[in-house]
Design a protein around this motif. Structure first.
Motif, short mmCIF file in Angstrom:
data_model
loop_
_atom_site.label_atom_id
_atom_site.label_comp_id
_atom_site.label_asym_id
_atom_site.label_seq_id
_atom_site.Cartn_x
_atom_site.Cartn_y
_atom_site.Cartn_z
N MET A 110 0.84 -1.20 0.00
CA MET A 110 0.00 0.00 0.00
C MET A 110 0.87 1.25 0.00
SD MET A 110 -2.97 1.04 2.72
CE MET A 110 -3.87 2.57 2.56
N LYS A 111 0.50 2.22 -0.81
CA LYS A 111 1.28 3.45 -0.93
C LYS A 111 1.08 4.34 0.29
CE LYS A 111 1.31 5.33 -4.99
NZ LYS A 111 0.91 6.08 -6.20
N GLU A 112 2.21 4.75 0.90
CA GLU A 112 2.16 5.64 2.05
C GLU A 112 2.02 7.09 1.56
OE1 GLU A 112 5.10 7.25 5.63
OE2 GLU A 112 5.60 5.39 4.54
N THR A 113 1.11 7.85 2.18
CA THR A 113 0.90 9.25 1.80
C THR A 113 1.20 10.16 2.98
OG1 THR A 113 -0.84 8.63 0.22
CG2 THR A 113 -0.73 10.93 0.89
N ILE A 114 1.98 11.21 2.71
CA ILE A 114 2.28 12.20 3.74
C ILE A 114 1.85 13.58 3.25
CG2 ILE A 114 4.18 10.88 4.76
CD1 ILE A 114 6.14 12.54 3.17
N ASP A 115 1.73 14.52 4.17
CA ASP A 115 1.31 15.88 3.83
C ASP A 115 2.43 16.87 4.14
OD1 ASP A 115 -1.67 15.82 3.09
OD2 ASP A 115 -1.61 14.62 4.92
N THR A 116 2.53 17.88 3.28
CA THR A 116 3.45 18.98 3.54
C THR A 116 2.93 20.21 2.80
OG1 THR A 116 5.78 19.61 3.68
CG2 THR A 116 5.05 18.59 1.62
N GLU A 117 3.58 21.33 2.99
CA GLU A 117 3.13 22.56 2.34
C GLU A 117 3.66 22.67 0.91
OE1 GLU A 117 0.52 25.51 2.90
OE2 GLU A 117 1.31 24.51 4.67
N VAL A 118 4.95 22.31 0.73
CA VAL A 118 5.62 22.50 -0.56
C VAL A 118 6.40 21.25 -0.95
CG1 VAL A 118 7.22 23.94 -1.88
CG2 VAL A 118 5.95 24.94 0.04
N VAL A 119 6.24 20.82 -2.17
CA VAL A 119 7.10 19.78 -2.75
C VAL A 119 8.00 20.44 -3.79
CG1 VAL A 119 7.16 17.79 -4.32
CG2 VAL A 119 5.66 17.77 -2.32
N ILE A 120 9.30 20.18 -3.66
CA ILE A 120 10.29 20.71 -4.60
C ILE A 120 10.90 19.53 -5.36
CG2 ILE A 120 12.45 22.01 -4.83
CD1 ILE A 120 11.81 23.09 -1.92
N ILE A 121 10.84 19.58 -6.66
CA ILE A 121 11.42 18.50 -7.46
C ILE A 121 12.80 18.95 -7.95
CG2 ILE A 121 11.12 17.00 -9.45
CD1 ILE A 121 8.13 17.44 -9.24
N GLY A 122 13.83 18.28 -7.44
CA GLY A 122 15.20 18.59 -7.83
C GLY A 122 16.00 19.20 -6.69
N ALA A 123 17.12 18.56 -6.32
CA ALA A 123 17.96 19.05 -5.22
C ALA A 123 19.25 19.65 -5.76
CB ALA A 123 18.26 17.93 -4.23
N GLY A 124 19.13 20.40 -6.87
CA GLY A 124 20.25 21.18 -7.35
C GLY A 124 20.33 22.49 -6.58
N LEU A 125 21.09 23.44 -7.10
CA LEU A 125 21.30 24.69 -6.37
C LEU A 125 19.99 25.46 -6.17
CD1 LEU A 125 23.25 26.61 -5.01
CD2 LEU A 125 23.77 27.59 -7.26
N THR A 126 19.12 25.47 -7.17
CA THR A 126 17.84 26.17 -7.04
C THR A 126 16.97 25.53 -5.96
OG1 THR A 126 17.89 26.62 -9.42
CG2 THR A 126 15.83 27.04 -8.28
N GLY A 127 16.81 24.22 -6.04
CA GLY A 127 15.96 23.53 -5.07
C GLY A 127 16.48 23.61 -3.65
N LEU A 128 17.80 23.50 -3.48
CA LEU A 128 18.39 23.58 -2.14
C LEU A 128 18.27 24.98 -1.56
CD1 LEU A 128 21.59 21.40 -2.63
CD2 LEU A 128 19.57 20.79 -1.29
N THR A 129 18.51 26.00 -2.40
CA THR A 129 18.37 27.38 -1.93
C THR A 129 16.93 27.66 -1.52
OG1 THR A 129 20.15 28.10 -3.41
CG2 THR A 129 18.70 29.81 -2.52
N LEU A 130 15.99 27.22 -2.33
CA LEU A 130 14.57 27.37 -2.00
C LEU A 130 14.25 26.67 -0.69
CD1 LEU A 130 11.57 27.90 -2.45
CD2 LEU A 130 11.54 26.04 -4.13
N GLY A 131 14.71 25.43 -0.55
CA GLY A 131 14.46 24.69 0.68
C GLY A 131 15.06 25.38 1.89
#
Length: 462
Positions: free
Chosen positions: A1-22
């Protein structure tokens, strides 16, 4: 069964843009998750230590072109130290005929240089008095010919474009590829007058004065920057080896499904931020009509091959300079050479050298398909001719990037409009990364920061 979690923001990509945003979301207390397909963060940024050399397999340098860069390093000072390129090695070289020539750094050297025609040297005196262009889709080449003359295009801007975009100045549109140059002409009527006035304005603005235009890295390489960001973001907020990432629109926002090594997961979020390349968007965002995505997904990317050469002892030409760029007019098969060990510390053993040689782009797109032996033979032949050495390197690394640099050509207007339309249609969707706002490290940092501010402002209004 697929586990589902909740959050405010999903960021796709952990390059410089995604890491800075995070990083800035975390500072604001906004919950988020970053999904990264690889087993490490940093995207194309990767610093490697090997046999006395410290080298980058991705970007080598950035320019402090906006205050956000300086502010990020100030924020990360406990874990990451800004490194400015040694000013003693700031000289830029341009290849013409059979040797390197220094790019002029002032009026006197501009008069004496053999790079530009005498006609164009006089022509530049009239640049402040020429009318501003009226074509928002004017190419970089057309603007430079119009304001400065053909020899400035051939032996200054063309190699500069090769070094930044690995592209063709006849195709790149100034408004999108070099927006600051475009703004100087449109706002002040002249590149020269605009540059002088802008400089004075920045000096009077404490925050803008942080944008020093200096070349930068981080102590220990750019990987130190992405490692510091990852540490601050924390591993709890980063999911590595996230495969088959697909997002769909829901009443609550977006449901993003993916697989890791051990299980299938889904994340429900109000905001979905993509920082991936244009070529991946069709798969990741299946809820968007392909026709609406096409102006974005048809973005062209330059294919670039980076060849790193390490010498424990250097016996060739003097390399006390930033590097050398090769104009397309010279019909060579490389774009340029960075003398990396000359301007950043501890990149090669004492008395040695680390050179970064670039080929491919719009000049030699087939380089991406050449064998390692073919690339090595080609590169070393150019080093022998241009750097006056028959030495075999002690270290040689070849890195291929089929999607190295986004090309901001005439289609950029339609792409930017399509991004805005989709973000307006799908509340909470933000399309970032190199598909807009520039391709440099400073652009990625600024975009990540601004997206974080945008999300924070929107949440405060609710």
């Amino acid at each position: 069964m697929k586990e589902t979690i909740d959050t405010e923001v999903v960021i796709i990509g952990a390059g410089l843009t995604g890491l800075t945003l995070g990083y800035y979301l975390k500072k604001s207390g906004i919950p988020f998750k970053i999904l990264e397909k690889d087993s490490r963060t940093g995207g194309v940024i990767q610093t490697i230590k090997e046999d006395g050399f410290l080298y980058e397999t991705g970007p080598n340098t950035g320019v402090i072109g906006n205050p956000e860069v300086a502010e990020l390093f100030e924020d990360l000072k406990e874990n990451c130290i800004l490194e400015i390129a040694d000013p003693k090695a700031k000289k830029r070289l341009i290849w013409k005929k059979i040797k390197w020539h220094s790019l002029p750094s002032g009026p006197l050297s501009a008069i004496r240089t053999p790079l530009f025609r005498l006609k164009d040297k006089f022509r530049i005196l009239g640049e402040p008095f020429r009318k501003a262009g009226t074509n928002p889709l004017e190419s970089v080449a057309d603007l430079v010919r119009r304001r400065l003359g053909k020899s400035f295009l051939d032996y200054a801007i063309d190699p500069f474009i090769a070094g930044i975009y690995a592209g063709n100045p006849e195709k790149l549109v100034t408004k999108y590829a070099l927006p600051k140059m475009y703004a100087l002409e449109q706002d002040y009527g002249s590149l020269i007058k605009g540059g002088l006035k802008k400089s004075k304005l920045n000096k009077g603005n404490l925050r803008m004065s942080k944008a020093t235009r200096e070349v930068f890295s981080a102590k220990g390489g750019l990987g130190s920057l992405t490692d510091a960001l990852s540490k601050e973001v924390t591993s709890v907020n980063i999911i590595l080896e996230a495969q088959n990432v697909v997002s769909n629109k829901t009443e609550k926002g977006f449901l993003t499904s993916f697989q890791t090594k051990n299980k299938e997961l889904a994340i429900q979020s109000k905001y979905l931020v993509s920082t991936v390349g244009a070529y991946s968007l069709g798969y990741i965002l299946p809820f968007i009509n392909p026709d609406k995505l096409e102006p974005i997904t048809n973005l062209e990317y330059a294919k670039v091959v980076l060849t790193l050469l390490g010498y424990k002892e250097w016996f060739g030409n003097d390399i006390n300079a930033f590097g050398g760029l090769v104009p397309s007019k010279e019909k060579k098969n490389i774009l340029g050479i960075l003398f990396t060990s000359s301007f950043f510390s501890n990149r090669a053993p004492s008395g040695g050298a680390l050179l970064s040689v670039f080929l491919g782009g719009s000049r030699l797109p087939m380089a991406i398909d050449m064998s390692d032996e073919e690339i090595k033979e080609l590169v070393l032949a150019h080093i022998k001719e241009m750097m006056a050495t028959n030495q075999e390197p002690d270290l040689i690394k070849i890195v291929r990037y089929p999607h190295a640099i986004a090309q901001y050509e005439a289609s950029s207007k339609e792409r930017i409009e399509a991004i805005a339309a989709l973000e307006n249609e799908y509340s909470g969707l933000i399309l970032g990364g190199n598909i807009r706002d520039g391709i440099g490290l400073a652009d990625r940092i600024k975009q990540g920061r601004l997206i974080a501010d945008e999300i924070q402002d929107a949440l405060m209004k609710k």
